[in-house]
Design a protein around this motif. Structure first.
Motif, PDB file in Angstrom:
ATOM      1  N   LYS A 157      35.875  19.623  26.503  1.00 17.01           N
ATOM      2  CA  LYS A 157      37.265  19.428  26.088  1.00 17.01           C
ATOM      3  C   LYS A 157      37.346  18.753  24.721  1.00 17.01           C
ATOM      4  CE  LYS A 157      41.619  17.573  27.805  1.00 17.01           C
ATOM      5  NZ  LYS A 157      42.274  16.840  28.886  1.00 17.01           N
ATOM      6  N   ALA A 158      36.450  17.792  24.480  1.00 18.80           N
ATOM      7  CA  ALA A 158      36.491  17.029  23.230  1.00 18.80           C
ATOM      8  C   ALA A 158      35.813  17.754  22.069  1.00 18.80           C
ATOM      9  CB  ALA A 158      35.843  15.660  23.423  1.00 18.80           C
ATOM     10  N   LYS A 159      34.684  18.426  22.327  1.00 17.15           N
ATOM     11  CA  LYS A 159      33.864  18.973  21.233  1.00 17.15           C
ATOM     12  C   LYS A 159      33.611  20.471  21.304  1.00 17.15           C
ATOM     13  CE  LYS A 159      33.033  15.171  18.995  1.00 17.15           C
ATOM     14  NZ  LYS A 159      33.438  14.948  17.636  1.00 17.15           N
ATOM     15  N   GLY A 160      34.026  21.120  22.378  1.00 14.07           N
ATOM     16  CA  GLY A 160      33.829  22.561  22.465  1.00 14.07           C
ATOM     17  C   GLY A 160      32.629  22.962  23.305  1.00 14.07           C
ATOM     18  N   PRO A 161      32.537  24.273  23.592  1.00 15.12           N
ATOM     19  CA  PRO A 161      31.494  24.754  24.506  1.00 15.12           C
ATOM     20  C   PRO A 161      30.069  24.645  23.967  1.00 15.12           C
ATOM     21  CG  PRO A 161      32.810  26.584  23.651  1.00 15.12           C
ATOM     22  CD  PRO A 161      33.463  25.318  23.205  1.00 15.12           C
ATOM     23  N   GLU A 162      29.872  24.799  22.654  1.00 17.64           N
ATOM     24  CA  GLU A 162      28.514  24.719  22.108  1.00 17.64           C
ATOM     25  C   GLU A 162      27.936  23.325  22.283  1.00 17.64           C
ATOM     26  OE1 GLU A 162      31.049  25.973  20.015  1.00 17.64           O
ATOM     27  OE2 GLU A 162      30.601  28.045  20.568  1.00 17.64           O
ATOM     28  N   MET A 163      28.701  22.325  21.934  1.00 15.78           N
ATOM     29  CA  MET A 163      28.247  20.938  22.085  1.00 15.78           C
ATOM     30  C   MET A 163      28.032  20.614  23.560  1.00 15.78           C
ATOM     31  SD  MET A 163      27.424  18.013  20.769  1.00 15.78           S
ATOM     32  CE  MET A 163      28.152  17.581  19.220  1.00 15.78           C
ATOM     33  N   ALA A 164      28.945  21.084  24.414  1.00 14.35           N
ATOM     34  CA  ALA A 164      28.806  20.831  25.849  1.00 14.35           C
ATOM     35  C   ALA A 164      27.529  21.465  26.378  1.00 14.35           C
ATOM     36  CB  ALA A 164      30.020  21.364  26.605  1.00 14.35           C
ATOM     37  N   ARG A 165      27.221  22.680  25.945  1.00 16.57           N
ATOM     38  CA  ARG A 165      26.015  23.372  26.395  1.00 16.57           C
ATOM     39  C   ARG A 165      24.769  22.629  25.920  1.00 16.57           C
ATOM     40  NH1 ARG A 165      26.419  27.950  23.789  1.00 16.57           N
ATOM     41  NH2 ARG A 165      28.254  28.428  24.960  1.00 16.57           N
ATOM     42  N   SER A 166      24.783  22.216  24.664  1.00 19.72           N
ATOM     43  CA  SER A 166      23.637  21.500  24.103  1.00 19.72           C
ATOM     44  C   SER A 166      23.377  20.195  24.856  1.00 19.72           C
ATOM     45  CB  SER A 166      23.873  21.216  22.624  1.00 19.72           C
ATOM     46  OG  SER A 166      22.878  20.383  22.106  1.00 19.72           O
ATOM     47  N   LEU A 167      24.423  19.410  25.040  1.00 19.60           N
ATOM     48  CA  LEU A 167      24.257  18.128  25.727  1.00 19.60           C
ATOM     49  C   LEU A 167      23.922  18.307  27.206  1.00 19.60           C
ATOM     50  CD1 LEU A 167      27.026  15.950  24.037  1.00 19.60           C
ATOM     51  CD2 LEU A 167      24.564  15.871  23.666  1.00 19.60           C
ATOM     52  N   SER A 168      24.502  19.333  27.830  1.00 16.48           N
ATOM     53  CA  SER A 168      24.183  19.541  29.250  1.00 16.48           C
ATOM     54  C   SER A 168      22.733  19.989  29.420  1.00 16.48           C
ATOM     55  CB  SER A 168      25.144  20.535  29.905  1.00 16.48           C
ATOM     56  OG  SER A 168      24.952  21.838  29.413  1.00 16.48           O
ATOM     57  N   ASP A 169      22.207  20.759  28.464  1.00  8.98           N
ATOM     58  CA  ASP A 169      20.788  21.140  28.523  1.00  8.98           C
ATOM     59  C   ASP A 169      19.890  19.909  28.421  1.00  8.98           C
ATOM     60  OD1 ASP A 169      21.497  23.792  28.756  1.00  8.98           O
ATOM     61  OD2 ASP A 169      21.038  24.302  26.658  1.00  8.98           O
ATOM     62  N   ARG A 170      20.212  19.015  27.490  1.00 14.75           N
ATOM     63  CA  ARG A 170      19.423  17.784  27.352  1.00 14.75           C
ATOM     64  C   ARG A 170      19.542  16.920  28.610  1.00 14.75           C
ATOM     65  NH1 ARG A 170      21.418  15.141  21.960  1.00 14.75           N
ATOM     66  NH2 ARG A 170      20.248  13.393  22.803  1.00 14.75           N
ATOM     67  N   LEU A 171      20.751  16.842  29.144  1.00 10.98           N
ATOM     68  CA  LEU A 171      20.983  16.061  30.359  1.00 10.98           C
ATOM     69  C   LEU A 171      20.197  16.639  31.530  1.00 10.98           C
ATOM     70  CD1 LEU A 171      22.419  13.843  31.922  1.00 10.98           C
ATOM     71  CD2 LEU A 171      24.405  15.367  32.115  1.00 10.98           C
ATOM     72  N   ASP A 172      20.190  17.967  31.648  1.00  5.36           N
ATOM     73  CA  ASP A 172      19.463  18.597  32.756  1.00  5.36           C
ATOM     74  C   ASP A 172      17.971  18.298  32.686  1.00  5.36           C
ATOM     75  OD1 ASP A 172      21.806  19.582  33.759  1.00  5.36           O
ATOM     76  OD2 ASP A 172      21.526  21.621  33.000  1.00  5.36           O
ATOM     77  N   LEU A 173      17.424  18.217  31.462  1.00  2.00           N
ATOM     78  CA  LEU A 173      16.009  17.844  31.326  1.00  2.00           C
ATOM     79  C   LEU A 173      15.757  16.440  31.867  1.00  2.00           C
ATOM     80  CD1 LEU A 173      15.117  19.267  27.819  1.00  2.00           C
ATOM     81  CD2 LEU A 173      14.147  19.962  29.999  1.00  2.00           C
ATOM     82  N   LEU A 174      16.663  15.537  31.532  1.00  2.00           N
ATOM     83  CA  LEU A 174      16.506  14.162  32.030  1.00  2.00           C
ATOM     84  C   LEU A 174      16.705  14.060  33.531  1.00  2.00           C
ATOM     85  CD1 LEU A 174      18.356  12.200  29.208  1.00  2.00           C
ATOM     86  CD2 LEU A 174      15.913  12.143  29.712  1.00  2.00           C
ATOM     87  N   LEU A 175      17.617  14.890  34.046  1.00  2.00           N
ATOM     88  CA  LEU A 175      17.868  14.878  35.488  1.00  2.00           C
ATOM     89  C   LEU A 175      16.769  15.591  36.261  1.00  2.00           C
ATOM     90  CD1 LEU A 175      21.694  15.600  35.529  1.00  2.00           C
ATOM     91  CD2 LEU A 175      20.577  13.471  36.219  1.00  2.00           C
ATOM     92  N   GLY A 176      15.930  16.351  35.555  1.00  2.00           N
ATOM     93  CA  GLY A 176      14.852  17.068  36.218  1.00  2.00           C
ATOM     94  C   GLY A 176      15.294  18.401  36.779  1.00  2.00           C
ATOM     95  N   LYS A 177      16.401  18.948  36.264  1.00  2.00           N
ATOM     96  CA  LYS A 177      16.850  20.265  36.708  1.00  2.00           C
ATOM     97  C   LYS A 177      16.114  21.335  35.928  1.00  2.00           C
ATOM     98  CE  LYS A 177      21.526  19.136  38.156  1.00  2.00           C
ATOM     99  NZ  LYS A 177      22.907  19.579  38.125  1.00  2.00           N
ATOM    100  N   PRO A 178      15.881  22.501  36.559  1.00  2.00           N
ATOM    101  CA  PRO A 178      15.172  23.594  35.854  1.00  2.00           C
ATOM    102  C   PRO A 178      15.995  24.210  34.744  1.00  2.00           C
ATOM    103  CG  PRO A 178      15.778  24.245  38.119  1.00  2.00           C
ATOM    104  CD  PRO A 178      16.201  22.829  37.924  1.00  2.00           C
TER     105      PRO A 178
END
Length: 178
Positions: A157-178
């Motif tokens: 909502k704040a930064k758009g889908p590209e930023m959300a995708r980028s940050l969620s990918d980094r977050l998933d690595l930290l969370l241990g998601k594939p």
């Protein structure tokens, strides 16, 4: 890649526990990963998705947060072989027997906590205040997993889908998601 094995110095352990030296959070995340058992190459594989490089490792070395304790040997088939931990401990004036062989839950928790706080502040701003309060109340990694969807939606909502995708990918690595 660097086959050296590093461990935290007294200054490095002090930074982890007290934040006395106010090390940048990205470098602090890398410092948390240094355990006296894994080679620099192995650590770099784990943190490269966070944008950390061997130059960052060199910064920690130059600022005396870490020290080289051993060189990793190459076996006949080219695979890396770690020296026995007793050898590394004997050569290290600052060996830490409580260090874990991989990212412990405590280290993962700290990395997730830092990630959420930094990115909420930079990507969402004041609108992320409620989310930041939830991060502060998180008691375990599952609490951070629960926050993931609300976090991704707020970033989108704040930064758009590209930023959300980028940050969620980094977050998933930290969370241990594939």
């Amino acid at each position: 890649m660097n086959a050296s094995i590093y461990d935290k110095t007294e200054k490095g352990r002090e930074e982890i526990t007290t934040r006395k030296h106010q090390l940048a959070s990205r470098l602090r995340t890398l410092l948390v990963m240094i355990d006296g058992k894994q080679s620099a190459a192995d650590i770099m594989k784990k943190v490269s998705a966070l944008g950390l490089t061997e130059q960052n490792l060199q910064e920690l070395l130059e600022q005396e947060f870490i020290v080289e304790i051993a060189q990793q040997a190459e076996s006949a088939n080219g695979a890396s072989e770690s020296p026995p931990h007793a050898t590394a401990a004997a050569t290290s004036p600052v060996a830490d027997s409580s260090a874990a062989p991989a990212m412990t839950d405590a280290e993962r928790f700290q990395a997730l906590y830092n990630f959420y706080n930094e990115t909420i502040k930079s990507a969402i701003g004041l609108r992320g205040y409620g989310l930041q309060l939830k991060v502060e109340r998180a008691a375990n990694i599952d609490d951070f997993r629960t926050l993931r969807q609300a976090y991704v939606e707020a970033v989108q909502k704040a930064k758009g889908p590209e930023m959300a995708r980028s940050l969620s990918d980094r977050l998933d690595l930290l969370l241990g998601k594939p």
